[in-house]
Scaffold this active site. Structure first.
Site, mmCIF file in Angstrom:
data_model
loop_
_atom_site.group_PDB
_atom_site.id
_atom_site.type_symbol
_atom_site.label_atom_id
_atom_site.label_comp_id
_atom_site.label_asym_id
_atom_site.label_seq_id
_atom_site.Cartn_x
_atom_site.Cartn_y
_atom_site.Cartn_z
ATOM 1 N N ASN A 185 -17.601 -16.627 26.848
ATOM 2 C CA ASN A 185 -16.940 -17.422 25.819
ATOM 3 C C ASN A 185 -17.915 -18.239 24.972
ATOM 4 O O ASN A 185 -17.559 -19.275 24.414
ATOM 5 C CB ASN A 185 -15.891 -18.358 26.443
ATOM 6 C CG ASN A 185 -14.802 -17.593 27.151
ATOM 7 O OD1 ASN A 185 -14.333 -16.567 26.653
ATOM 8 N ND2 ASN A 185 -14.414 -18.059 28.338
ATOM 9 N N ARG A 186 -19.148 -17.768 24.874
ATOM 10 C CA ARG A 186 -20.187 -18.418 24.088
ATOM 11 C C ARG A 186 -20.538 -19.821 24.604
ATOM 12 O O ARG A 186 -21.147 -20.619 23.893
ATOM 13 C CB ARG A 186 -19.799 -18.491 22.602
ATOM 14 C CG ARG A 186 -19.749 -17.115 21.928
ATOM 15 C CD ARG A 186 -21.116 -16.442 22.027
ATOM 16 N NE ARG A 186 -21.196 -15.186 21.288
ATOM 17 C CZ ARG A 186 -21.081 -13.978 21.851
ATOM 18 N NH1 ARG A 186 -20.815 -13.871 23.146
ATOM 19 N NH2 ARG A 186 -21.222 -12.887 21.129
ATOM 20 N N LEU A 187 -20.174 -20.117 25.834
ATOM 21 C CA LEU A 187 -20.552 -21.396 26.445
ATOM 22 C C LEU A 187 -21.869 -21.199 27.199
ATOM 23 O O LEU A 187 -21.951 -21.319 28.419
ATOM 24 C CB LEU A 187 -19.441 -21.895 27.379
ATOM 25 C CG LEU A 187 -18.109 -22.190 26.688
ATOM 26 C CD1 LEU A 187 -17.075 -22.648 27.710
ATOM 27 C CD2 LEU A 187 -18.287 -23.245 25.598
#
Length: 207
Positions: A185-187
């Site tokens: 999730n692009r975290l």
């Protein structure tokens, strides 16, 4: 075009006390993963006006004094570094969802280091360093090959090729080293070492 990263995380307690040791761990992982040329890095420089330029260069050595690469001193990066002796190095290990970014001042290595490395290069690469006026315009491929052929006649395999006076190494003395681990999730995990008088401080950055 988007890839979802599902790699294991990265947290400060897992990191080595020194970024050079942490780099050694990740470099070993990159090499053992089968990545082609894990020592390939994007070197970014800027001229006196702040205009940036980037290119891929091979890392040739590193230790606690810095990260070393070799090039023509009259190339674009060489001219940039003469005006603005600071660089950023990026190791884009995409297949294992990792990046390392190193920033810091740059100095030339000693002539002795340059000559020792130059003598370890393949004979053809030694001739190529003389044949190419790196970053300068040239009329044709044929002209470049003619220069090389003349050098090959002058310095056959049995002859030692002298290290060019316009060619040598640079050492990037890290002030900041960021270790980037791709996450879902692009975290992403971004942990950066920042050099201080007493050693290194580790910070987590937002992705």
């Amino acid at each position: 075009m988007r890839k979802q990263y599902r790699a294991a995380g990265l947290d400060a307690p897992e990191l080595a006390a020194c970024p050079y040791e942490q780099f050694a761990r990740w470099f070993a992982d990159a090499a053992s993963s089968g990545l082609p040329e894990p020592n390939a890095m994007v070197v970014s420089t800027a001229d006196a006006s702040g205009r940036p330029s980037s290119r891929t260069v091979l890392l040739k050595s590193y230790d606690t004094s810095g990260f070393v690469f070799f090039t023509n001193y009259t190339s674009r990066k060489g001219r940039d570094l003469a005006e603005n002796p600071y660089a950023s190095l990026l190791f884009p290990w995409h297949p294992i969802a990792r990046q390392v970014i190193i920033c810091g001042p740059v100095v030339k290595v000693t002539r002795e280091e340059t000559v020792a490395y130059f003598r370890s290069r393949p004979h053809g690469s030694q001739l190529g360093a003389w044949a190419s006026d790196q970053s300068a315009p040239i009329g044709s491929r044929a002209e470049l090959e003619r220069r090389y052929a003349e050098l090959a006649d002058r310095y056959p395999e049995s002859e030692r090729v002298p290290a060019p006076p316009f060619w040598g190494g640079y050492r990037v003395d890290a002030e900041q080293v960021e270790f980037w681990q791709g996450r879902e999730n692009r975290l992403h995990d971004r942990l950066v070492y920042v050099r201080e008088a007493e050693g290194w401080r580790i910070e987590r950055l937002c992705p």
